[in-house]
Structures are given as structure tokens and as C-alpha cells.
Design a protein around this motif. Structure first.
Motif, PDB file in Angstrom:
ATOM      1  N   ALA A   1      70.302 -91.801  27.421  1.00  0.00           N
ATOM      2  CA  ALA A   1      70.413 -92.319  26.065  1.00  0.00           C
ATOM      3  C   ALA A   1      71.678 -93.143  25.869  1.00  0.00           C
ATOM      4  CB  ALA A   1      70.385 -91.161  25.063  1.00  0.00           C
ATOM      5  N   ALA A   2      72.714 -92.826  26.634  1.00  0.00           N
ATOM      6  CA  ALA A   2      73.987 -93.535  26.498  1.00  0.00           C
ATOM      7  C   ALA A   2      74.079 -94.762  27.394  1.00  0.00           C
ATOM      8  CB  ALA A   2      75.145 -92.587  26.814  1.00  0.00           C
ATOM      9  N   ALA A   3      73.194 -94.861  28.387  1.00  0.00           N
ATOM     10  CA  ALA A   3      73.277 -95.950  29.369  1.00  0.00           C
ATOM     11  C   ALA A   3      72.695 -97.236  28.804  1.00  0.00           C
ATOM     12  CB  ALA A   3      72.543 -95.563  30.653  1.00  0.00           C
ATOM     13  N   PRO A   4      73.449 -98.333  28.775  1.00  0.00           N
ATOM     14  CA  PRO A   4      72.910 -99.594  28.259  1.00  0.00           C
ATOM     15  C   PRO A   4      71.817-100.187  29.134  1.00  0.00           C
ATOM     16  CG  PRO A   4      75.096 -99.927  29.210  1.00  0.00           C
ATOM     17  CD  PRO A   4      74.868 -98.456  29.175  1.00  0.00           C
ATOM     18  N   GLN A   5      71.684 -99.715  30.367  1.00  0.00           N
ATOM     19  CA  GLN A   5      70.640-100.224  31.252  1.00  0.00           C
ATOM     20  C   GLN A   5      69.287 -99.557  31.011  1.00  0.00           C
ATOM     21  OE1 GLN A   5      73.380 -98.581  32.353  1.00  0.00           O
ATOM     22  NE2 GLN A   5      74.726-100.128  33.253  1.00  0.00           N
ATOM     23  N   CYS A   6      69.276 -98.457  30.260  1.00  0.00           N
ATOM     24  CA  CYS A   6      68.042 -97.694  30.023  1.00  0.00           C
ATOM     25  C   CYS A   6      67.396 -98.141  28.729  1.00  0.00           C
ATOM     26  CB  CYS A   6      68.352 -96.199  29.995  1.00  0.00           C
ATOM     27  SG  CYS A   6      66.907 -95.162  29.665  1.00  0.00           S
ATOM     28  N   VAL A   7      66.115 -98.501  28.795  1.00  0.00           N
ATOM     29  CA  VAL A   7      65.367 -98.889  27.598  1.00  0.00           C
ATOM     30  C   VAL A   7      64.778 -97.654  26.917  1.00  0.00           C
ATOM     31  CG1 VAL A   7      63.445-100.257  26.706  1.00  0.00           C
ATOM     32  CG2 VAL A   7      64.810-101.122  28.625  1.00  0.00           C
ATOM     33  N   ASP A   8      64.065 -96.826  27.683  1.00  0.00           N
ATOM     34  CA  ASP A   8      63.537 -95.568  27.165  1.00  0.00           C
ATOM     35  C   ASP A   8      63.150 -94.684  28.340  1.00  0.00           C
ATOM     36  OD1 ASP A   8      61.033 -96.550  28.048  1.00  0.00           O
ATOM     37  OD2 ASP A   8      60.533 -97.324  26.080  1.00  0.00           O
ATOM     38  N   TYR A   9      62.770 -93.442  28.046  1.00  0.00           N
ATOM     39  CA  TYR A   9      62.444 -92.483  29.101  1.00  0.00           C
ATOM     40  C   TYR A   9      61.492 -91.437  28.558  1.00  0.00           C
ATOM     41  CZ  TYR A   9      65.906 -89.749  26.572  1.00  0.00           C
ATOM     42  OH  TYR A   9      66.585 -89.085  25.582  1.00  0.00           O
ATOM     43  N   GLU A  10      60.817 -90.742  29.473  1.00  0.00           N
ATOM     44  CA  GLU A  10      59.904 -89.677  29.082  1.00  0.00           C
ATOM     45  C   GLU A  10      59.639 -88.781  30.280  1.00  0.00           C
ATOM     46  OE1 GLU A  10      55.559 -89.252  26.856  1.00  0.00           O
ATOM     47  OE2 GLU A  10      55.850 -90.860  28.322  1.00  0.00           O
ATOM     48  N   LEU A  11      59.658 -87.471  30.057  1.00  0.00           N
ATOM     49  CA  LEU A  11      59.288 -86.503  31.079  1.00  0.00           C
ATOM     50  C   LEU A  11      57.944 -85.903  30.694  1.00  0.00           C
ATOM     51  CD1 LEU A  11      60.141 -84.863  33.646  1.00  0.00           C
ATOM     52  CD2 LEU A  11      60.938 -83.090  32.045  1.00  0.00           C
ATOM     53  N   THR A  12      56.979 -85.972  31.617  1.00  0.00           N
ATOM     54  CA  THR A  12      55.659 -85.390  31.359  1.00  0.00           C
ATOM     55  C   THR A  12      55.346 -84.343  32.415  1.00  0.00           C
ATOM     56  OG1 THR A  12      54.565 -87.155  32.635  1.00  0.00           O
ATOM     57  CG2 THR A  12      54.776 -87.482  30.250  1.00  0.00           C
ATOM     58  N   ARG A  13      54.529 -83.362  32.040  1.00  0.00           N
ATOM     59  CA  ARG A  13      54.124 -82.300  32.952  1.00  0.00           C
ATOM     60  C   ARG A  13      52.611 -82.315  33.082  1.00  0.00           C
ATOM     61  NH1 ARG A  13      56.309 -78.143  30.389  1.00  0.00           N
ATOM     62  NH2 ARG A  13      54.421 -77.626  29.227  1.00  0.00           N
ATOM     63  N   ARG A  14      52.109 -82.246  34.305  1.00  0.00           N
ATOM     64  CA  ARG A  14      50.666 -82.271  34.517  1.00  0.00           C
ATOM     65  C   ARG A  14      50.023 -81.060  33.861  1.00  0.00           C
ATOM     66  NH1 ARG A  14      47.905 -82.150  40.458  1.00  0.00           N
ATOM     67  NH2 ARG A  14      47.956 -79.902  40.085  1.00  0.00           N
ATOM     68  N   GLN A  15      48.903 -81.307  33.206  1.00  0.00           N
ATOM     69  CA  GLN A  15      48.197 -80.236  32.518  1.00  0.00           C
ATOM     70  C   GLN A  15      46.735 -80.259  32.919  1.00  0.00           C
ATOM     71  OE1 GLN A  15      49.606 -77.803  30.288  1.00  0.00           O
ATOM     72  NE2 GLN A  15      47.648 -76.953  30.931  1.00  0.00           N
ATOM     73  N   ASP A  16      46.380 -79.476  33.914  1.00  0.00           N
ATOM     74  CA  ASP A  16      45.004 -79.324  34.363  1.00  0.00           C
ATOM     75  C   ASP A  16      44.688 -77.842  34.408  1.00  0.00           C
ATOM     76  OD1 ASP A  16      44.372 -82.093  34.865  1.00  0.00           O
ATOM     77  OD2 ASP A  16      45.705 -81.971  36.592  1.00  0.00           O
ATOM     78  N   GLU A  17      43.402 -77.536  34.461  1.00  0.00           N
ATOM     79  CA  GLU A  17      43.002 -76.137  34.455  1.00  0.00           C
ATOM     80  C   GLU A  17      43.613 -75.359  35.606  1.00  0.00           C
ATOM     81  OE1 GLU A  17      38.814 -75.761  34.297  1.00  0.00           O
ATOM     82  OE2 GLU A  17      38.609 -76.734  32.337  1.00  0.00           O
ATOM     83  N   GLU A  18      43.683 -75.982  36.786  1.00  0.00           N
ATOM     84  CA  GLU A  18      44.205 -75.263  37.939  1.00  0.00           C
ATOM     85  C   GLU A  18      45.705 -74.997  37.825  1.00  0.00           C
ATOM     86  OE1 GLU A  18      43.711 -79.627  39.300  1.00  0.00           O
ATOM     87  OE2 GLU A  18      42.694 -78.170  38.012  1.00  0.00           O
ATOM     88  N   ASP A  19      46.374 -75.745  36.915  1.00  0.00           N
ATOM     89  CA  ASP A  19      47.807 -75.543  36.752  1.00  0.00           C
ATOM     90  C   ASP A  19      48.118 -74.323  35.887  1.00  0.00           C
ATOM     91  OD1 ASP A  19      48.287 -77.870  38.166  1.00  0.00           O
ATOM     92  OD2 ASP A  19      48.120 -79.108  36.364  1.00  0.00           O
ATOM     93  N   GLU A  20      47.092 -73.769  35.251  1.00  0.00           N
ATOM     94  CA  GLU A  20      47.330 -72.689  34.316  1.00  0.00           C
ATOM     95  C   GLU A  20      47.445 -71.338  35.012  1.00  0.00           C
ATOM     96  OE1 GLU A  20      44.274 -72.898  31.427  1.00  0.00           O
ATOM     97  OE2 GLU A  20      44.864 -74.873  30.667  1.00  0.00           O
ATOM     98  N   GLU A  21      47.098 -71.281  36.298  1.00  0.00           N
ATOM     99  CA  GLU A  21      47.222 -70.034  37.034  1.00  0.00           C
ATOM    100  C   GLU A  21      48.693 -69.690  37.217  1.00  0.00           C
ATOM    101  OE1 GLU A  21      44.819 -68.054  37.878  1.00  0.00           O
ATOM    102  OE2 GLU A  21      43.249 -69.394  37.125  1.00  0.00           O
ATOM    103  N   GLU A  22      49.049 -68.471  36.927  1.00  0.00           N
ATOM    104  CA  GLU A  22      50.445 -68.051  37.061  1.00  0.00           C
ATOM    105  C   GLU A  22      50.884 -68.172  38.512  1.00  0.00           C
ATOM    106  OE1 GLU A  22      53.275 -64.217  36.007  1.00  0.00           O
ATOM    107  OE2 GLU A  22      51.152 -64.211  35.459  1.00  0.00           O
ATOM    108  N   GLY A  23      52.029 -68.767  38.738  1.00  0.00           N
ATOM    109  CA  GLY A  23      52.568 -68.918  40.086  1.00  0.00           C
ATOM    110  C   GLY A  23      52.282 -70.260  40.715  1.00  0.00           C
TER     111      GLY A  23
END
Length: 266
Positions: free
Chosen positions: A32-54
Motif C-alpha cells: 500500500a505504501a509502495a508507489p510502484q504498486c497499483v493494487d493487490y489481492e490475495l485469493t484462496r482456492r475454494q473447491d469441495e476437495e479443499d474442505e477436507e480437514e488437513g
């Protein structure tokens, strides 16, 4: 120089998920402080197989930089990189891919959200707006001299311009010459700040009379454009107007406005 998008794909052990997200949240302060950065976003994959614990968690960190050189030579050699790396560095081993991608220009909004043009009521709404507005202009002692030689079809053309600006058909570009034509209409006019302010006030009143949507979201974008557009009219009508280049008609959408330009650039 066109901006560039960096994608960093992580495969994170489930046990590290919360700590990784917390580290990214802290690292975001450096972006956010860097003048070279326009914007950013962190996303996490969300699929059925990802819902299993571990199961491992997959993340994509998207960062848009002003250019690849600004990222590699500016940010990485600048004051904000050290703090950024201190947070993200422990997770370098989890990176599956890290690449720069350039835009192809193929982009746009989907159909789930109406354009501002559609939300306003389409072409008929903008034609109703400009007819009411210019009716008031002809009776206003401050603005009447500015439009004394106005052609009878002027309100229709301004409605066409507004429709294109807010996401409607590109008729003004196709039939009237686009941005250079509109900008050229203001050259040499010597519009004053007092006249600009009156123009803004009358148009906002006309929006009420024309029955345009009064929800805060629409009116905020509408007011934002009116303020921007009238200030651009001042620039082109002044003593040293910028060149009438072939810039496209500015397009405004929900949360999307023309990019910032340094003062004096065309």
C-alpha cells in the motif's frame, strides 16, 4: 508504459494457513505504501476437495505493478521491500509459480451487475435529463451567454455522450468524433469557476427532476463524473489547453474511473 500483473501461486500446508494469511495482511502495508504498486489481492482456492480437514490450501497473490521494471528495479531495490520480504519470505518454499503477465486488453464487466447506463434507465433517461437541464440553462443569467449559439439538437448529443460515458452504446464516438470532438467544443470558451459550479448545481437538480435513481451509489458516481467532467471543461477552455488527442471517451462504472494522470498530461 503499461502496467504489469504479477501472479504468485502458493501451495500451503493446512497448518500454516492462518499464519500465512496474517503475514500477508501485514505485508500488505508495504504494498500500500509502495508507489510502484497499483493494487493487490490475495485469493484462496475454494473447491469441495479443499474442505477436507488437513488438505493443503492454494493461494494466488495478485499484484499489479506500474511496470515490470518498477517492480524488479524500483520496489525490490526500494525502502518497502525489506519489510515485505520479512513477512512473506518464510513462505517462499510454498511458491508453485511466480510470473509477470501483461494485459491483452480483453476485459470487461459481466452481466450480473447492470451498467450505470442501464441503472439510470438507458438512453431515454439521459435524453430526459439533458432536455430538462438545458431548459434551465437558457433561463439562467450566468450560463445563458455560454450557450447562446447552441444548436437545437445539442441536448441530444450531450445525452449521447453521457450514455457512452456511463457504459452505453459508443454512439458519440461513432457519430460525433468521440473525445477530441467534445474537448474541442470547449476550447477558447473561457469558462469561469462560477459558471462551472452553476453547471454542476443545475445538472444535479435536473437529475432529480428527470427522475434518475436517487440511491447513494448511483448519485455518488454521477456526481463524481460531473465534477471531473466540468473541471476538464475548465482545462480545455483555458489559456493553455492540452492537445486534442485521440483519447477515447472516458468510461465510468461502479468503482471504476479513468486512471489518474499527473498534472499537465493529456
Amino acid at each position: 508504459m503499461a502496467s504489469i500483473v504479477e501472479y504468485v501461486r502458493y501451495r500451503m500446508a493446512a497448518r500454516d494457513r492462518e499464519e500465512f494469511e496474517a503475514a500477508c495482511r501485514r505485508a500488505a502495508a508495504s504494498l500500500a505504501a509502495a508507489p510502484q504498486c497499483v493494487d493487490y489481492e490475495l485469493t484462496r482456492r475454494q473447491d469441495e476437495e479443499d474442505e477436507e480437514e488437513g488438505d493443503d490450501a492454494w493461494y494466488v497473490l495478485r499484484i499489479r505493478w506500474t511496470s515490470a521494471a518498477d517492480h524488479l528495479e524500483g520496489f525490490r531495490e526500494g525502502e518497502h521491500f525489506r519489510a515485505f520480504l520479512a513477512e512473506i519470505g518464510p513462505y517462499v518454499a510454498a511458491i508453485e509459480e511466480m510470473r509477470h503477465y501483461e494485459s491483452t486488453g480483453i476485459a470487461g464487466a459481466g452481466g450480473s451487475t447492470p451498467s450505470i447506463y442501464e441503472w439510470a434507465g438507458g438512453a431515454a433517461a439521459f435524453e430526459r435529463l439533458t432536455e430538462i437541464f438545458y431548459g434551465h440553462v437558457h433561463e439562467d443569467p450566468l450560463l445563458k451567454p455560454v450557450f447562446s449559439g447552441m444548436a437545437g439538437d445539442h441536448p441530444r448529443y450531450v445525452a449521447m455522450w453521457l450514455a457512452e460515458v456511463f457504459g452505453g452504446p459508443a454512439r458519440y464516438s461513432a457519430e460525433r468524433g468521440g473525445h477530441p470532438h467534445m474537448a474541442g467544443k470547449h476550447v477558447g470558451r473561457g469558462i469561469t469557476e462560477e459558471q462551472r459550479r452553476r453547471w454542476v448545481a443545475l445538472l444535479r437538480d435536473a437529475a432529480d427532476e428527470a427522475g434518475l435513481p436517487d440511491d447513494p451509489e448511483f448519485r455518488a458516481v454521477f456526481a463524481y463524473y460531473v465534477e471531473w467532467g466540468t473541471r476538464m471543461a475548465l482545462v480545455y477552455s483555458g489559456e493553455n489547453p492540452p492537445p486534442l488527442n485521440a483519447a477515447p471517451v472516458p468510461r465510468w462504472a461502479w468503482g471504476l474511473t479513468p486512471p489518474w494522470q499527473p498534472s499537465g498530461s493529456a
